[in-house]
Design a protein around this motif. Structure first.
Motif, PDB file in Angstrom:
ATOM      1  N   GLU A  28       0.838  -1.205   0.000  1.00  0.00           N
ATOM      2  CA  GLU A  28       0.000   0.000   0.000  1.00  0.00           C
ATOM      3  C   GLU A  28       0.875   1.260   0.000  1.00  0.00           C
ATOM      4  N   LYS A  47       0.852   4.281  -2.658  1.00  0.00           N
ATOM      5  CA  LYS A  47       0.458   5.609  -2.163  1.00  0.00           C
ATOM      6  C   LYS A  47       1.559   6.647  -2.331  1.00  0.00           C
ATOM      7  N   LYS A  49       1.748   7.992  -5.805  1.00  0.00           N
ATOM      8  CA  LYS A  49       0.559   8.759  -6.148  1.00  0.00           C
ATOM      9  C   LYS A  49       0.586  10.130  -5.465  1.00  0.00           C
ATOM     10  N   ARG A  50       1.045  10.135  -4.229  1.00  0.00           N
ATOM     11  CA  ARG A  50       1.011  11.344  -3.402  1.00  0.00           C
ATOM     12  C   ARG A  50       1.939  12.436  -3.924  1.00  0.00           C
TER      13      ARG A  50
END
Length: 397
Positions: free
Chosen positions: A371, A375, A378-379
């Motif tokens: 995860e 993430k 993407k962040r």
């Protein structure tokens, strides 16, 4: 005016900001070698610029707070005593004197650097590298910085993550553009042999870059390791520390003070639970980040970089001035659940025990690790910030 005479002035207020600017400058000079670049670092000595031989146009000085007076108002008073106002005034005059000779100004940082750029009356690009809507879901733009960013002289507002650019557009600052974090572009492994055992989780120690704080943080991390090996066998985990050269030079005395053995960058500790071992490097930051499973982070930008690579972080607050509970907690909001902060004040033995437990749980949680990988990317958006920002600057001149 021919491109051979084009000049850009970089203004930045902070060490991380100097670093961001220096990566953009390197890319600018690759794209346009005839460009002339000068800088005014407002906080510290501006070493990131000096390393590139970029001329610095005004006076620089290290202040007692290390630029972290916003975390502790008392430290602001020590800065005032050390001549902060006189220094800022001399820097501002240097900027006013130099601005008319420049084709563009790039201000990296928050209110102070943006205010410097705005005060010249000349066109500038704002890179708000330290501000993010990810902290609160919406970026609160105070009256001062709001005025600087909305000014007609401000040609573009560059953000560190895609979410902040969208948020600012919703707030009416339509010239917002996603730039990214320039230092991420340089996270290319050098191929350094870290002597890693295959298929064993690797823990990266990131104690920060400012002494003496980094030294205190590192000692705390060594104590944490002694708690970790009580929970997991020493042959099931390995530790690699990314240290600044100054801290690397102090390893022998740190080892001596903490009761460890030191031998050419390798620290060992004989305990009832086995031999703890930490290999330390001052030239393998990217390699350590790329190959680690988890970071023990007590730093700002270094942790951001790891998160962007998808590495989770466990943070234990130190005494500061930078890495306190307040800083760690803000960092957690920025990074989301890829960061876990243990304790709410300077770490105690109890904090270290809890953190040790959490380290062992986290490295075996495959779902969580996957995860964080998704993430992180993407962040912070795709890499390539230096090139995106450099091309944008060139488009204005």
């Amino acid at each position: 005016m021919s491109s051979s005479q084009k000049r850009i002035l970089f203004i930045s207020n902070g060490h991380g900001e100097d670093n961001h600017s220096s990566y953009v400058i390197q890319t600018l000079l690759e794209l346009c070698p005839s460009l002339e670049i000068v800088a005014m670092p407002i906080v510290g000595e501006g070493n990131a610029y000096r390393r590139l031989n970029i001329p610095i146009i005004g006076p620089t000085q290290n202040m007692p707070s290390g630029g972290f007076s916003y975390i502790n108002r008392w430290r602001f008073l020590t800065d005032l005593q050390a001549g902060l106002i006189g220094l800022a005034w001399r820097q501002l005059k240097a900027v006013w004197e130099y601005a008319p000779t420049c084709d563009l100004i790039m201000a990296t940082g928050d209110t102070v650097s943006q205010g410097f750029a705005y005060s010249t009356g000349y066109p500038y690009v704002s890179f708000i590298s330290c501000l993010s809507s990810l902290y609160e879901g919406k970026l609160y733009i105070g009256p001062f910085i709001g005025h600087f960013l909305r000014s007609q002289k401000c040609l573009a507002v560059i953000t560190r993550d895609p979410y902040t650019a969208q948020d600012l557009k919703r707030q009416g600052i339509t010239k917002s553009k996603f730039g990214g974090i320039p230092s991420l572009d340089k996270l290319v492994p050098t191929g350094k042999d870290l002597h890693l055992k295959p298929n064993i989780p690797t823990i990266a120690l990131l104690p920060g870059s400012r002494l003496p704080e980094a030294e205190r943080n590192f000692k705390l991390q060594l104590n944490l390791i002694l708690e970790i090996i009580k929970v997991i066998p020493t042959d099931h985990i390995q530790f690699r520390a990314a240290l600044v050269p100054k801290l690397m030079n102090q390893l022998a005395e740190i080892a001596d003070y903490e009761g460890w053995e030191h031998n050419e960058g390798q620290l060992t500790y004989q305990s009832d639970y086995g031999v703890a071992e930490v290999r330390c490097y001052s030239d393998a930051f990217s390699d350590i980040l790329q190959s680690c499973t988890l970071m023990l982070g007590m730093a700002g930008l270094a942790v951001d970089q790891g998160i962007a690579l998808g590495k989770p972080v466990i943070q234990i607050p130190g005494e500061g001035p930078q890495f306190t509970y307040k800083f760690a907690e803000a960092q957690t909001r920025l990074i989301g659940n890829c960061a876990q902060t243990i304790g709410t004040g300077p770490a105690t033995l109890e904090t270290l025990r809890e953190a040790a437990q959490r380290v062992v749980e986290t490295i075996s949680n495959k779902e969580y690790l996957a995860e964080c990988l998704e993430k992180g990317q993407k962040r912070f958006g795709p890499p390539g910030a230096s090139t995106r920002i450099a091309k944008l600057l060139l488009s204005y001149i």
